[in-house]
Design a protein around this motif. Sequence first.
Motif, mmCIF file in Angstrom:
data_model
loop_
_atom_site.group_PDB
_atom_site.id
_atom_site.type_symbol
_atom_site.label_atom_id
_atom_site.label_comp_id
_atom_site.label_asym_id
_atom_site.label_seq_id
_atom_site.Cartn_x
_atom_site.Cartn_y
_atom_site.Cartn_z
ATOM 1 N N TYR A 1 -15.414 -45.348 23.675
ATOM 2 C CA TYR A 1 -14.563 -44.467 22.857
ATOM 3 C C TYR A 1 -13.110 -44.918 22.948
ATOM 4 O O TYR A 1 -12.402 -45.003 21.933
ATOM 5 C CB TYR A 1 -14.716 -43.031 23.341
ATOM 6 N N PHE B 1 -16.587 -35.297 21.508
ATOM 7 C CA PHE B 1 -17.318 -36.501 21.880
ATOM 8 C C PHE B 1 -17.901 -36.364 23.279
ATOM 9 O O PHE B 1 -19.060 -36.731 23.520
ATOM 10 C CB PHE B 1 -16.380 -37.710 21.831
ATOM 11 N N ASN C 1 -21.688 -36.651 24.335
ATOM 12 C CA ASN C 1 -21.930 -37.791 25.210
ATOM 13 C C ASN C 1 -22.686 -37.373 26.467
ATOM 14 O O ASN C 1 -23.680 -37.987 26.853
ATOM 15 C CB ASN C 1 -20.584 -38.430 25.577
ATOM 16 N N SER D 1 -23.840 -48.964 26.539
ATOM 17 C CA SER D 1 -23.170 -47.800 25.951
ATOM 18 C C SER D 1 -21.734 -48.129 25.562
ATOM 19 O O SER D 1 -21.181 -47.552 24.633
ATOM 20 C CB SER D 1 -23.183 -46.639 26.952
ATOM 21 N N VAL E 1 -23.339 -38.657 17.934
ATOM 22 C CA VAL E 1 -23.229 -39.252 19.268
ATOM 23 C C VAL E 1 -24.467 -38.891 20.082
ATOM 24 O O VAL E 1 -25.051 -39.732 20.769
ATOM 25 C CB VAL E 1 -21.955 -38.761 19.989
ATOM 26 N N GLY F 1 -19.905 -44.783 21.017
ATOM 27 C CA GLY F 1 -18.598 -44.638 21.645
ATOM 28 C C GLY F 1 -17.469 -45.269 20.841
ATOM 29 O O GLY F 1 -16.499 -44.596 20.478
ATOM 30 N N ARG G 1 -26.900 -46.754 19.584
ATOM 31 C CA ARG G 1 -26.431 -46.515 20.940
ATOM 32 C C ARG G 1 -25.190 -47.350 21.248
ATOM 33 O O ARG G 1 -24.308 -46.916 21.971
ATOM 34 C CB ARG G 1 -27.555 -46.830 21.932
ATOM 35 N N ILE H 1 -22.773 -42.093 30.349
ATOM 36 C CA ILE H 1 -21.585 -41.280 30.067
ATOM 37 C C ILE H 1 -20.309 -42.094 30.224
ATOM 38 O O ILE H 1 -19.420 -42.062 29.353
ATOM 39 C CB ILE H 1 -21.554 -40.049 30.987
ATOM 40 N N ASP I 1 -20.069 -44.925 27.460
ATOM 41 C CA ASP I 1 -19.702 -44.366 26.165
ATOM 42 C C ASP I 1 -18.229 -43.969 26.125
ATOM 43 O O ASP I 1 -17.548 -44.138 25.103
ATOM 44 C CB ASP I 1 -20.575 -43.144 25.855
ATOM 45 N N SER I 2 -17.725 -43.419 27.216
ATOM 46 C CA SER I 2 -16.329 -42.995 27.264
ATOM 47 C C SER I 2 -15.386 -44.191 27.190
ATOM 48 O O SER I 2 -14.350 -44.142 26.514
ATOM 49 C CB SER I 2 -16.057 -42.194 28.551
ATOM 50 N N GLY J 1 -26.520 -38.312 27.226
ATOM 51 C CA GLY J 1 -26.800 -39.107 28.410
ATOM 52 C C GLY J 1 -27.813 -38.451 29.323
ATOM 53 O O GLY J 1 -28.736 -39.099 29.825
ATOM 54 N N ARG K 1 -27.921 -41.698 20.777
ATOM 55 C CA ARG K 1 -28.369 -42.153 22.090
ATOM 56 C C ARG K 1 -29.845 -42.578 22.069
ATOM 57 O O ARG K 1 -30.265 -43.423 22.848
ATOM 58 C CB ARG K 1 -28.149 -41.021 23.095
#
Length: 221
Positions: A71, A140, A144, A27, A113, A127, A123, A64, A67-68, A148, A117
């Motif tokens: 980002y 986002f 996200n 991710s 987003v 992010g 995927r 999660i 992805d963060s 997730g 996934r």
Amino acid sequence: MHLDQWIESVPPTSVYILIGLIIGLESLGIPLPGEIALVSSALLAAKGIVSPWGVASCAIAGAIIGDSIGYAIGHKGGRPLFEKLGRRFPKHFGPDHLATAERAFHRWGMWAVFFGRFIALLRIFAGPLAGTLRMPYWKFLIANVLGGVVWAGGTTLLVYQVGKVAEEYLKGASYIGLAAAAVFGVGSALVLKWRAKKSRAAHPEQSGGKSGEPLSETLVD
């Protein structure tokens, strides 16, 4: 050793950490077989080796958090980051892939987003690309978290339930699950590649920008 065999060889209590780590790194933007790892772990849960709730929880957390972090990296690195990745990993971050993902973001916004996934190659873009395009973080984060939970949690519980129902047929079924995941992953990759070529042919000016050019626009809505 195949990934499923490797996961099965890991102590049960370590499977949770392993699945969270693999999905988190994927991710974040690193091309890893997160879907195969998730299916393999869910099959272990169906066999009673690990808890399906533990697998689902760690997979969701990895998705999660990864992805963060992606980002944040995209927000700081911008387009030069994708150009560097494109040179090093052209099969995953080539200009065709980037152009297609960028158009999806501008068309669908935060829902790119969420739906990204479920598509293997998107995927790893979600992010970093959301950060590069300056999508508001709260939008986002909503997409996200929802993506997730639905993808990681839903896949785990679905495979687990199917495995329990067909338990008497599960000897060697990990390969069936892996084959299904592989077919899905390859299929989504081929569709994405086809769409990228089609989009590039229709918009040749968007996939051949010079180094340092900003992406076409910022997602501020």
